[in-house]
Scaffold this motif. Sequence first.
Motif, PDB file in Angstrom:
ATOM      1  N   LEU A 121       0.794  -1.219   0.000  1.00 13.06           N
ATOM      2  CA  LEU A 121       0.000   0.000   0.000  1.00 13.06           C
ATOM      3  C   LEU A 121       0.829   1.273   0.000  1.00 13.06           C
ATOM      4  O   LEU A 121       0.467   2.269  -0.628  1.00 13.06           O
ATOM      5  CB  LEU A 121      -0.920   0.019   1.232  1.00 13.06           C
ATOM      6  CG  LEU A 121      -2.032  -1.021   1.300  1.00 13.06           C
ATOM      7  CD1 LEU A 121      -2.751  -0.919   2.633  1.00 13.06           C
ATOM      8  CD2 LEU A 121      -3.018  -0.820   0.154  1.00 13.06           C
ATOM      9  N   LEU A 122       1.939   1.265   0.721  1.00 10.15           N
ATOM     10  CA  LEU A 122       2.724   2.485   0.876  1.00 10.15           C
ATOM     11  C   LEU A 122       4.141   2.139   1.305  1.00 10.15           C
ATOM     12  O   LEU A 122       4.401   1.034   1.773  1.00 10.15           O
ATOM     13  CB  LEU A 122       2.083   3.419   1.899  1.00 10.15           C
ATOM     14  CG  LEU A 122       2.112   3.072   3.390  1.00 10.15           C
ATOM     15  CD1 LEU A 122       1.598   4.257   4.203  1.00 10.15           C
ATOM     16  CD2 LEU A 122       1.293   1.854   3.729  1.00 10.15           C
ATOM     17  N   PRO A 123       5.083   3.068   1.106  1.00 13.13           N
ATOM     18  CA  PRO A 123       6.473   2.808   1.519  1.00 13.13           C
ATOM     19  C   PRO A 123       6.591   2.861   3.031  1.00 13.13           C
ATOM     20  O   PRO A 123       6.764   3.925   3.628  1.00 13.13           O
ATOM     21  CB  PRO A 123       7.257   3.947   0.850  1.00 13.13           C
ATOM     22  CG  PRO A 123       6.257   5.051   0.684  1.00 13.13           C
ATOM     23  CD  PRO A 123       4.927   4.395   0.456  1.00 13.13           C
ATOM     24  N   VAL A 124       6.509   1.714   3.669  1.00 13.00           N
ATOM     25  CA  VAL A 124       6.421   1.625   5.122  1.00 13.00           C
ATOM     26  C   VAL A 124       7.549   2.374   5.817  1.00 13.00           C
ATOM     27  O   VAL A 124       7.324   3.114   6.782  1.00 13.00           O
ATOM     28  CB  VAL A 124       6.409   0.144   5.556  1.00 13.00           C
ATOM     29  CG1 VAL A 124       6.462   0.029   7.078  1.00 13.00           C
ATOM     30  CG2 VAL A 124       5.173  -0.563   5.005  1.00 13.00           C
ATOM     31  N   ALA A 125       8.759   2.214   5.345  1.00 15.92           N
ATOM     32  CA  ALA A 125       9.921   2.810   6.011  1.00 15.92           C
ATOM     33  C   ALA A 125       9.942   4.332   5.912  1.00 15.92           C
ATOM     34  O   ALA A 125      10.630   5.000   6.695  1.00 15.92           O
ATOM     35  CB  ALA A 125      11.203   2.233   5.425  1.00 15.92           C
ATOM     36  N   GLU A 126       9.217   4.898   4.940  1.00 18.10           N
ATOM     37  CA  GLU A 126       9.240   6.350   4.735  1.00 18.10           C
ATOM     38  C   GLU A 126       8.141   7.076   5.496  1.00 18.10           C
ATOM     39  O   GLU A 126       8.077   8.307   5.467  1.00 18.10           O
ATOM     40  CB  GLU A 126       9.121   6.655   3.241  1.00 18.10           C
ATOM     41  CG  GLU A 126      10.286   6.127   2.413  1.00 18.10           C
ATOM     42  CD  GLU A 126      10.098   6.371   0.921  1.00 18.10           C
ATOM     43  OE1 GLU A 126       9.231   7.199   0.570  1.00 18.10           O
ATOM     44  OE2 GLU A 126      10.821   5.735   0.118  1.00 18.10           O
ATOM     45  N   VAL A 127       7.261   6.350   6.171  1.00 18.59           N
ATOM     46  CA  VAL A 127       6.179   6.976   6.927  1.00 18.59           C
ATOM     47  C   VAL A 127       6.741   7.592   8.211  1.00 18.59           C
ATOM     48  O   VAL A 127       7.453   6.943   8.973  1.00 18.59           O
ATOM     49  CB  VAL A 127       5.081   5.940   7.257  1.00 18.59           C
ATOM     50  CG1 VAL A 127       4.034   6.555   8.179  1.00 18.59           C
ATOM     51  CG2 VAL A 127       4.433   5.432   5.970  1.00 18.59           C
ATOM     52  N   ASP A 128       6.419   8.868   8.438  1.00 20.38           N
ATOM     53  CA  ASP A 128       6.991   9.596   9.573  1.00 20.38           C
ATOM     54  C   ASP A 128       6.322   9.277  10.901  1.00 20.38           C
ATOM     55  O   ASP A 128       6.905   9.511  11.961  1.00 20.38           O
ATOM     56  CB  ASP A 128       6.899  11.100   9.306  1.00 20.38           C
ATOM     57  CG  ASP A 128       7.700  11.516   8.083  1.00 20.38           C
ATOM     58  OD1 ASP A 128       8.937  11.516   8.171  1.00 20.38           O
ATOM     59  OD2 ASP A 128       7.084  11.799   7.039  1.00 20.38           O
ATOM     60  N   GLY A 129       5.101   8.793  10.860  1.00 24.60           N
ATOM     61  CA  GLY A 129       4.417   8.448  12.105  1.00 24.60           C
ATOM     62  C   GLY A 129       3.234   7.546  11.837  1.00 24.60           C
ATOM     63  O   GLY A 129       2.460   7.773  10.900  1.00 24.60           O
TER      64      GLY A 129
END
Length: 352
Positions: A201-209
């Motif tokens: 779904l999304l770039p997990v490591a790039e999520v800030d919170g």
Amino acid sequence: MFHPLRVSEVEPLTDDAVALTLAVPPELREAFRHTPGQHIALRRRTAHGEEIRRTYSICAPAGPEPALRVGIRLVEGGEFSTYALKELAVGDTVEVMEPTGRFVLEPRPGHFAAIVGGSGITPVLSIAATLLIREPTARFCLIRSDRTVASTMFLEEVADLKDRFPDRFQLVTVVSREERQTGLPSGRLDRERLTGLLPALLPVAEVDGWFLCGPLGLVSGAERALRGLGVERARIHQEIFHVDEAPSAVATATPGARAPAHSTLTASLGGRSGTWPVQEGESLLETVLRGRADAPYACKGGVCGTCRAFLVSGEVTMDRNFALEPEETDAGYVLACQSHPATTEVELDFDR
């Protein structure tokens, strides 16, 4: 501190949930200005004089004019939720505690995500809406799980965010008890499923919170999935709405410490201190309440965190803790409603 506020709107959300809006007079606007994600405690007294308190998260965006709107879902046997859904009407007065809570996001640029279940959408709705309105470059991904479409709270409000911010708001919906013709297959969002779903779904490591909110099972499963995907603990924030499983003890005293036969509690609250003997079997919150009726609390279940206090001296054991982050307990904070003395003298500070 509690203030009497007038009910200005009672809006049905589902067959078993309503949105309650409370009018804030000009002289109380500063007191009720909230950070996105915070909650308020509502209080009523029964005909027999019994005091009932319940905590509900604010779902409205934070702004200069505080809008106190909360979502209340009917809980089987729940005295306050039954009262709210079946008796409360526009024009009634409710006693309301000033906003509190640390499950918050001060709007800032970045990419944020939430995994919520059921009424766990309530604080996240305020967090997402405030962020998208105030920060033109911020992005938010909401992954929500509900039993059925008909039981889903705030459908229109979430759809409105999708319409207003199509490029910055990503919505993923899962239902656990009915099949849908479109979207993800039905079923629970457990650790195994999230481990496979999130990277797609999304770039997990790039999520800030990451903001996790809902029943204990969903929140703990989501946390384990994120940790397994390499997300550091500091980026994961959680709030438990329901605790169905048996409580797990969270000790903060020396391992093997036993409760002393007699102990004394000193507590600071509102700039004043008092000392009281701790009666057998009672929590430290109950000890304080015998001498100070204004001691802060809401759920008494180790979930909301309203009774958080700093352990100045002595040692305590906590029956359970679903409200404090590890860094808070490491810093010396405890939940007074779950704490019992493990030394003959204990000192708490509710003002820190």
